[in-house]
Design a protein around this motif. Structure first.
Motif, PDB file in Angstrom:
ATOM      1  N   ALA A 115     -37.733 116.491  55.044  1.00 26.78           N
ATOM      2  CA  ALA A 115     -38.616 115.168  54.307  1.00 26.78           C
ATOM      3  C   ALA A 115     -38.202 113.781  55.046  1.00 26.78           C
ATOM      4  O   ALA A 115     -39.122 113.091  55.142  1.00 26.78           O
ATOM      5  N   SER A 168     -33.102 103.346  48.428  1.00 22.84           N
ATOM      6  CA  SER A 168     -33.028 104.801  48.522  1.00 22.84           C
ATOM      7  C   SER A 168     -31.670 105.552  48.811  1.00 22.84           C
ATOM      8  O   SER A 168     -31.465 106.503  48.360  1.00 22.84           O
ATOM      9  N   VAL A 214     -36.972 113.661  48.182  1.00 21.39           N
ATOM     10  CA  VAL A 214     -37.886 112.580  47.717  1.00 21.39           C
ATOM     11  C   VAL A 214     -37.462 111.354  48.422  1.00 21.39           C
ATOM     12  O   VAL A 214     -37.954 110.444  49.215  1.00 21.39           O
TER      13      VAL A 214
END
Length: 422
Positions: A58, A93, A108
């Motif tokens: 990811a 994040s 994600v």
């Protein structure tokens, strides 16, 4: 290209560099530490190797998004605002990991992290690319490499200092990302020119140098995997936090050391022979590590693996540049970066599935197999295609894999070197 060297009323290069380099050190150190910590926390939360591998995949998917989206954002609002927004997103994040249950949500967040880091790196490297005259770019690139080496290796040792499972290490990473905003926000530098919109013709990049394309894909499949799920391997063979930091640091330092003799040799013979030698060395180091259990043996193997594997990216890019025509360098740079990222998007998940099924030692059996496949392909190309004449080869330059903008700095470095020789 205009000369940005110091003139009356213009700060000298020495006065203009520190703010950007401090920001780069903070970003590189924070991002390198985050890549290690994510894997460690995933293990501490009982996640499978495959799930942790998904986090790495990811991240590199986000890196690809960053390459595509950052130039659009820069054209809309400028470099400084894009840098500020993306550095803040990097910190958010990371902090959000503490509020998100371990699992798909982390994937994600890693995608967002990859996009944000690539964007901030592109902004900084755009500035470095326009900061000085051609004669100074080699010096800037060398300093930037030293900053990268010191930040990434030094950042790893914050892991044993703060531990990998508590909130402290996450806060430290977020602080580093936020601190990178300060020198850029207070810098007196103007926005560099807006980057041109480069469309990548992947078939054209393949035609320029199939060896470089396959090399960059392989490097993504192996080095990208090691960087994101290597900590899973380290914990699987019993290394503690200090051992993990040492493992990653030895890998990075060896890559820096081996760049010089391998680059020197590649400027004096068919680059594909050096690429072949380096790939064989990396493959043998992987085979050595696949059965290793003693920590000292593992550290020695990691040093050899990094020494032979990390220069493969620069060797592949140099070989591609030997075949590139005028006006093709920017597209080639972006294309090779994307091929690396595509390999790195697949590599962590694939390697983690192998580890899940066969144990931690199988990680290096996987990387050895990838390098063996590259050896076979380079041998076929050696037999079928002649070497580039020595007088037509470009000079080898040690490249980072932070963003496509580093290629522009390296290209202009070569240009400046040629002008100096004349």
């Amino acid at each position: 290209m205009p000369d940005h060297s110091a003139t009356a009323g213009t700060p000298s290069l020495i006065a203009r560099l520190p703010s950007l380099l401090i920001a780069a050190a903070l970003l590189l150190g924070a991002n390198g530490l985050a890549m290690t910590v994510i894997a460690v926390r995933g293990r501490a939360n009982g996640l499978s190797d495959a799930t942790i591998g998904l986090f790495g995949s990811a991240y590199y998917a986000g890196f690809i998004l960053g390459v595509l989206l950052t130039p659009i954002l820069i054209r809309r609002v400028g470099h400084i605002r894009v840098f500020g927004a993306l550095a803040a997103i990097s910190a958010i994040s990371v902090l959000a990991l503490m509020l998100t249950p371990a699992g798909f949500g982390w994937a994600v967040l890693r995608l967002i992290s990859g996009m944000a880091f690539c964007g901030t790196a592109m902004v900084l490297e755009s500035w470095l690319n326009t900061l000085a005259s051609n004669s100074e770019r080699g010096r800037i690139l060398s300093i930037y490499r030293i900053v990268d080496l010191g930040a990434v290796t030094g950042g790893q040792f914050l892991l044993p200092a703060f531990g990998g499972s508590g909130a402290e290490i996450i806060i430290v990473i977020a602080l580093l990302f936020c601190a990178a905003l300060v020198p850029v926000s207070l810098s007196r530098e103007d926005n560099p020119p807006t980057p041109a919109n480069t469309r990548i013709n992947y078939l054209a990049v393949w035609r320029i140098s199939p060896v470089a394309v396959v090399g960059c894909l392989t490097i993504g499949l192996t080095n990208g995997a090691f960087r994101t799920v290597g900590p899973v391997y380290a914990e699987g063979v019993g290394l503690d936090a200090d051992g993990l930091a040492l493992l990653i640091s030895l890998w990075v330092i060896a890559g820096a050391i081996f760049q010089f003799p391998l680059g020197w040799a590649s400027d004096r013979m068919d680059r594909r022979y050096v690429l072949l030698l380096s790939t064989i060395g990396a493959g043998l180091a992987c085979l050595f590590l696949s059965g290793a259990s003693d920590p000292l043996v593992i550290y020695a193997g990691s040093f050899l693996f990094g020494g032979f594997a990390l220069p493969l990216y620069s060797l592949s890019a140099a070989h591609a540049n030997d075949h590139a025509g005028k006006g093709q360098y920017v597209e080639l740079a972006a294309g090779l970066t994307m091929f690396f990222a595509l390999g790195a998007m697949v590599g962590p998940l694939l390697a983690s599935l192998v580890m899940d099924r066969f144990g931690p030692g199988a990680f290096f059996a996987y990387t050895a197999a990838m390098h063996l496949a590259l050896v076979g392909y380079v041998l076929v190309r050696l037999i079928r295609h002649p070497a580039v004449p020595r007088d037509q080869r470009k000079r080898f330059v040690w490249l980072l894999r932070t963003s496509p903008m580093i290629f522009r700095l390296a290209r202009d470095t070569r240009k400046g070197a040629r002008k100096t020789k004349r």
